[in-house]
Design a protein around this motif. Structure first.
Motif, PDB file in Angstrom:
ATOM      1  N   LEU A 170       0.815  -1.213   0.000  1.00  0.00           N
ATOM      2  CA  LEU A 170       0.000   0.000   0.000  1.00  0.00           C
ATOM      3  C   LEU A 170       0.847   1.261   0.000  1.00  0.00           C
ATOM      4  CD1 LEU A 170      -2.766   1.435   0.292  1.00  0.00           C
ATOM      5  CD2 LEU A 170      -2.528   1.167   2.773  1.00  0.00           C
ATOM      6  N   HIS A 171       1.899   1.285   0.811  1.00  0.00           N
ATOM      7  CA  HIS A 171       2.666   2.518   1.006  1.00  0.00           C
ATOM      8  C   HIS A 171       3.936   2.613   0.159  1.00  0.00           C
ATOM      9  CE1 HIS A 171       0.200   3.933   4.368  1.00  0.00           C
ATOM     10  NE2 HIS A 171       0.128   2.677   4.755  1.00  0.00           N
ATOM     11  N   TYR A 172       4.439   1.465  -0.320  1.00  0.00           N
ATOM     12  CA  TYR A 172       5.681   1.488  -1.094  1.00  0.00           C
ATOM     13  C   TYR A 172       5.567   0.735  -2.424  1.00  0.00           C
ATOM     14  CZ  TYR A 172       7.950   3.519   2.973  1.00  0.00           C
ATOM     15  OH  TYR A 172       8.305   4.360   4.010  1.00  0.00           O
ATOM     16  N   ASP A 173       4.354   0.388  -2.811  1.00  0.00           N
ATOM     17  CA  ASP A 173       4.099  -0.229  -4.123  1.00  0.00           C
ATOM     18  C   ASP A 173       4.884  -1.522  -4.336  1.00  0.00           C
ATOM     19  OD1 ASP A 173       2.541   2.071  -4.703  1.00  0.00           O
ATOM     20  OD2 ASP A 173       4.350   3.143  -5.317  1.00  0.00           O
ATOM     21  N   THR A 174       5.170  -2.244  -3.266  1.00  0.00           N
ATOM     22  CA  THR A 174       5.925  -3.490  -3.383  1.00  0.00           C
ATOM     23  C   THR A 174       5.368  -4.541  -2.428  1.00  0.00           C
ATOM     24  OG1 THR A 174       7.972  -2.293  -3.938  1.00  0.00           O
ATOM     25  CG2 THR A 174       8.201  -4.578  -3.218  1.00  0.00           C
TER      26      THR A 174
END
Length: 301
Positions: free
Chosen positions: A288-292
Motif C-alpha cells: 500500500l505505502h511502497y508499491d511493493t
C-alpha cells in the motif's frame, strides 16, 4: 560511460568518530551529506570505478537510488561508524574479477524487483563490496590499538549508514544454492536493520501490536515463539518488534510464498494464527505505502 562523482566522507582522523550514535540517527537522513566536524575534506569517489560491465549497473544504482556501491575504498571509510570507536572490522577491497557476480546476486532478480520508492529508502548511503572482512580485537600495545584476526571471516556486516559485503572473491562462484539462499536472507535482514534503525523506513504500526515484546513476557517468547507470532527466537540479540520484523523480511526473502507457508503457516507451527496475521500485515502495508509486495524477493529466488 557517464562519470558520476559521489562525495563520501574520508575518515582522516580518529576525531571524526566523536559523534553520538543516538543523535546521528535522529538528525541525519540518507540524503544528507555526511560532514566531518573537524573541517577535514570529504573523500571523493568517482563512479564508475572501472570499465567492467558491472560498473554500468553500479552507476545506474547510484543515479536511481542514491546508493554508492564501492569495490575500491580505503580503510578509514570502511571503518567509519559515527561513534567513539571505529567499526571493529578490517576489509580487503573486492576482487574485480568477481565483483560482478555479487552485483548480479544483489540486484538481478532481487532488489531490482522492488519499486523505486522502496529501494531508495531501503538501500544505505554506501555499500562496500569486499573480498574479505575480518573482526578486529583491541590491543593497546599496537600502534593502531587493534590486531587483525583473520580466522573468522564475515560475509556481511552493517555499519553506520553503510553495509559491507565480504564475498566479492573467487569463492562466491562456488556457493551452493543453500548458501546463496542464506546470504539472500542475510542481505535483506541487514538492509532492513539499517533502514529501520535510521528511520528511513517505518514499521507497519499494526505489526508491533500483535506480539507482547515486554520483558515480563520474555520467557514466554523464548519457550513458545511461534505461539506468540515469532518465526523463531533470534539467537544472541534478544527480541523487539524491529528485530522481529527483520526476521520476517529475512525469511520472506529466503523462501517463496509456498515455501514460507509450508514452513511457518501450517497449523502445527502457527498455532494461534499470529504468524499469518503479521505476515499479511507486512505484505499489505508495504504494498500500500511502497508499491511493493515484499514477498516478491523470495518468490524470484
Amino acid at each position: 560511460m557517464k562519470k558520476l562523482e559521489m562525495k563520501l566522507i574520508g575518515l582522516l582522523s580518529r576525531g571524526l568518530y566523536g559523534f553520538g550514535m543516538a543523535l546521528a540517527l535522529v538528525s541525519c537522513s540518507k540524503e544528507e551529506a555526511l560532514t566531518p566536524t573537524n573541517g577535514a575534506e570529504p573523500m571523493i569517489y568517482t563512479l564508475p570505478q572501472g570499465n567492467h560491465p558491472y560498473d554500468e549497473t553500479l552507476v545506474k544504482v547510484s543515479e536511481t537510488y542514491g546508493c554508492a556501491v564501492l569495490y575500491k575504498f580505503n580503510s578509514s571509510d570502511f571503518r567509519w561508524n559515527q561513534v567513539t570507536k571505529p567499526l571493529g572490522y578490517a576489509a580487503v577491497e573486492g576482487d574485480e574479477a568477481h565483483v560482478g557476480e555479487v552485483v548480479d546476486f544483489m540486484f538481478k532478480g532481487n532488489l531490482e524487483l522492488g519499486s523505486e520508492k522502496l529501494i531508495k529508502k531501503l538501500l544505505p548511503y554506501r555499500i562496500f563490496l569486499a573480498s574479505a572482512i575480518w573482526p578486529l580485537t583491541e590491543n593497546p600495545k599496537s600502534p593502531t590499538l587493534y590486531d587483525t584476526v583473520k580466522t573468522n571471516p564475515q560475509t556481511i556486516i552493517p555499519g553506520f549508514k553503510h553495509l559491507a559485503i565480504g564475498v566479492a572473491n573467487a569463492g562466491f562462484s562456488s556457493y551452493t544454492a543453500a548458501q546463496k539462499q542464506t546470504m539472500r536472507g542475510a542481505l535483506h535482514y541487514n538492509l532492513w536493520q539499517l533502514a529501520l534503525t535510521s528511520r528511513s523506513i517505518e514499521m507497519p504500526p499494526a505489526f508491533g501490536l500483535v506480539t507482547d515484546y515486554s520483558s515480563t513476557n520474555f520467557l514466554n517468547l523464548l519457550m513458545r515463539p511461534n505461539e506468540n507470532g515469532l518465526l523463531f527466537f533470534p539467537s544472541g540479540v534478544g527480541v523487539s518488534a524491529m528485530i522481529d520484523l527483520q526476521c520476517y523480511m529475512q525469511e520472506m526473502a529466503k523462501y517463496t510464498e509456498a515455501e514460507f507457508a509450508a514452513k511457518y503457516l501450517i497449523p502445527s507451527v502457527d498455532v494461534k494464527g499470529l504468524i499469518k496475521k503479521k505476515y499479511d500485515i507486512v505484505r499489505n502495508y508495504y504494498l500500500l505505502h511502497y508499491d511493493t509486495d515484499v514477498q516478491i524477493f523470495g518468490n524470484a529466488r
